[in-house]
Design an enzyme around this catalytic site. Structure first.
Site, PDB file in Angstrom:
ATOM      1  N   CYS A   1       0.848  -1.192   0.000  1.00 14.11           N
ATOM      2  CA  CYS A   1       0.000   0.000   0.000  1.00 14.11           C
ATOM      3  C   CYS A   1       0.880   1.236   0.000  1.00 14.11           C
ATOM      4  CB  CYS A   1      -0.927   0.005   1.217  1.00 14.11           C
ATOM      5  SG  CYS A   1      -1.919   1.509   1.361  1.00 14.11           S
TER       6      CYS A   1
ATOM      7  N   ASN B   1     -26.918 -11.528  16.543  1.00 12.21           N
ATOM      8  CA  ASN B   1     -25.819 -10.913  15.789  1.00 12.21           C
ATOM      9  C   ASN B   1     -25.746  -9.439  16.190  1.00 12.21           C
ATOM     10  OD1 ASN B   1     -23.800 -10.414  13.870  1.00 12.21           O
ATOM     11  ND2 ASN B   1     -25.298  -9.959  12.275  1.00 12.21           N
TER      12      ASN B   1
ATOM     13  N   CYS C   1      -1.504   6.933   5.886  1.00 11.95           N
ATOM     14  CA  CYS C   1      -2.667   6.229   6.434  1.00 11.95           C
ATOM     15  C   CYS C   1      -2.181   5.063   7.285  1.00 11.95           C
ATOM     16  CB  CYS C   1      -3.585   5.732   5.310  1.00 11.95           C
ATOM     17  SG  CYS C   1      -5.028   4.812   5.898  1.00 11.95           S
TER      18      CYS C   1
ATOM     19  N   GLN D   1     -22.683  -6.165   5.583  1.00 12.14           N
ATOM     20  CA  GLN D   1     -21.270  -6.507   5.750  1.00 12.14           C
ATOM     21  C   GLN D   1     -20.432  -5.940   4.607  1.00 12.14           C
ATOM     22  OE1 GLN D   1     -19.974  -7.745   8.339  1.00 12.14           O
ATOM     23  NE2 GLN D   1     -21.405  -9.132   9.360  1.00 12.14           N
TER      24      GLN D   1
ATOM     25  N   CYS E   1     -18.836  -9.441  16.057  1.00 15.48           N
ATOM     26  CA  CYS E   1     -17.671  -8.737  15.516  1.00 15.48           C
ATOM     27  C   CYS E   1     -16.765  -8.261  16.643  1.00 15.48           C
ATOM     28  CB  CYS E   1     -18.112  -7.560  14.645  1.00 15.48           C
ATOM     29  SG  CYS E   1     -19.077  -6.318  15.535  1.00 15.48           S
TER      30      CYS E   1
ATOM     31  N   GLU F   1     -35.109  -6.437  14.203  1.00 17.90           N
ATOM     32  CA  GLU F   1     -34.058  -5.447  13.949  1.00 17.90           C
ATOM     33  C   GLU F   1     -34.675  -4.071  14.182  1.00 17.90           C
ATOM     34  OE1 GLU F   1     -31.119  -3.077  13.164  1.00 17.90           O
ATOM     35  OE2 GLU F   1     -30.716  -5.222  13.043  1.00 17.90           O
TER      36      GLU F   1
END
Length: 376
Positions: free
Chosen positions: A3, A307, A11, A212, A334, A262
């Protein structure tokens, strides 16, 4: 992954970029073992990886610079802008979009928002691509509706340059804070959602619904959950924090009763559209708070799939699940740290199997799927 932005010190988002993918996966696996220490795991499934570059289906760009020379990327804490159009996480298909948007901003007179001066209109560009058909959704995040007429007038030129733009919106975010989007979404195209397809399951992406960002690994995550549920005696299932319904739509069968919950109405609209396309009449999706929904129910499903966001499901929902005692719980997370905390609040459950999914290469983050079985 090589990169130029990282090499130049511009970055540092991909903090693990100097490690090989195998080294990253080993470190993440070790972290998961550490977090689950003391919790018996019957089966550790092999971790799942994916592409190391060009995998992101979404770009979130701060717009800075001038209307004649806009810059897309991010701002350092000192206000210094960094152009991220060459970020190797993005697919090659994003480059022509960024190139066309720079002259378009001048055509539409969308002055980039200046944080220090609190002046200007265009704050962010949010670009999402469907891996299924290459269609794209572009959202202009504006401070106000002042430039809407000019934006609408200039759009025919942009759409002629970029026919892949299927959904275009203006999102109004008037607050002087680093908030990515506001509540008001104004559609500038007739089409209001992108279609995606994972494992022959249609999924819809709307502007304010979570999806996602790594479709290759996400499709394997959903397929794994489907395989696990298919091996269990499940006739009634809850899908909490269901988003656009990815898990529930994969796991459901025509005979199964499934309720998906949700809090975001946009995501529920996507889930309902997918269920209708699949002809699954026993799936019911509702826009509610997942914890409040669960606590208000008087019935116990065979399986509860959760989730949650990074904060986890929390002790109130853990306590209620422990009391309600479904036979199985599938936890997709996550944030393995909060998942481990939550599982420790479910003392009557044992981890039958667990699997790591490297959804976020070059960072310390990962997704994990765990199957819990009631032990008593």
């Amino acid at each position: 992954m090589q990169c130029a932005l990282y090499d130049a010190g511009r970055c540092r988002s991909c903090q693990w970029i100097t490690q090989s993918v195998n080294e990253q996966l080993s470190a993440k696996t070790a972290d998961l073992h550490r977090l689950l220490a003391g919790l018996p795991v019957e089966q550790w499934c092999a971790p799942i990886g994916g592409p190391e570059q060009h995998f992101r289906n979404k770009a979130k760009m701060v717009v800075s610079g001038s209307v004649e020379k806009p810059l897309f990327g991010m701002l350092h804490r000192d206000g210094t802008p960094v152009d991220l159009c060459g970020c190797p996480l993005y697919p090659a298909s994003f480059a022509p979009v960024f190139s066309a948007l720079k002259p378009f901003i001048a055509r539409a007179g969308l002055t980039p928002y200046n944080v220090a001066r609190k002046r200007g209109e265009l704050k962010y560009l949010l670009l999402t691509e469907s891996q299924f058909d290459g269609g794209m959704m572009l959202r202009f995040v504006l401070r106000s509706e002042t430039k809407l007429t000019q934006l609408r007038a200039a759009l025919p030129w942009l759409r002629a340059q970029l026919p892949q733009l299927r959904v275009i919106t203006a999102n109004i975010q008037p607050v002087h804070m680093a908030i990515m989007e506001g509540e008001t979404e104004i559609y500038l195209t007739d089409q209001q959602a992108l279609v995606e397809r994972f494992n022959d399951v249609p999924l819809w992406i709307r502007p304010q619904s979570f999806f996602q960002t790594n479709p290759t690994v996400a499709s394997r995550l959903y397929a794994t959950a489907r395989d696990w549920v298919g091996q269990l005696p499940v006739r009634h299932m809850w899908d909490l924090f269901c988003g656009v319904g990815g898990f529930g739509l994969h796991c459901a069968t025509p005979q199964m009763q499934l309720t998906g919950i949700e809090i975001a109405p946009e995501a529920i609209a996507c889930a309902k559209q997918s269920a209708a396309e699949l002809g699954l009449t026993r799936l019911h999706f509702q826009a509610l708070d997942s914890t409040q929904f669960a606590i208000a129910q008087g019935e116990t499903p065979d399986l509860v799939l959760v989730n949650p966001p990074r904060r986890g499901i929390g002790k109130p929902l853990c306590d209620y699940l422990a009391q309600m005692a479904p036979r199985f719980i599938i936890y997709s997370s996550c944030n393995a740290q909060t998942m481990a905390q939550d599982i420790r609040h479910l003392p009557n459950y044992r981890i039958q199997r667990v699997q790591l999914f490297d959804m976020f290469p070059h960072t310390a983050h990962y997704e994990v799927l765990a199957l819990l079985r009631r032990s008593i």
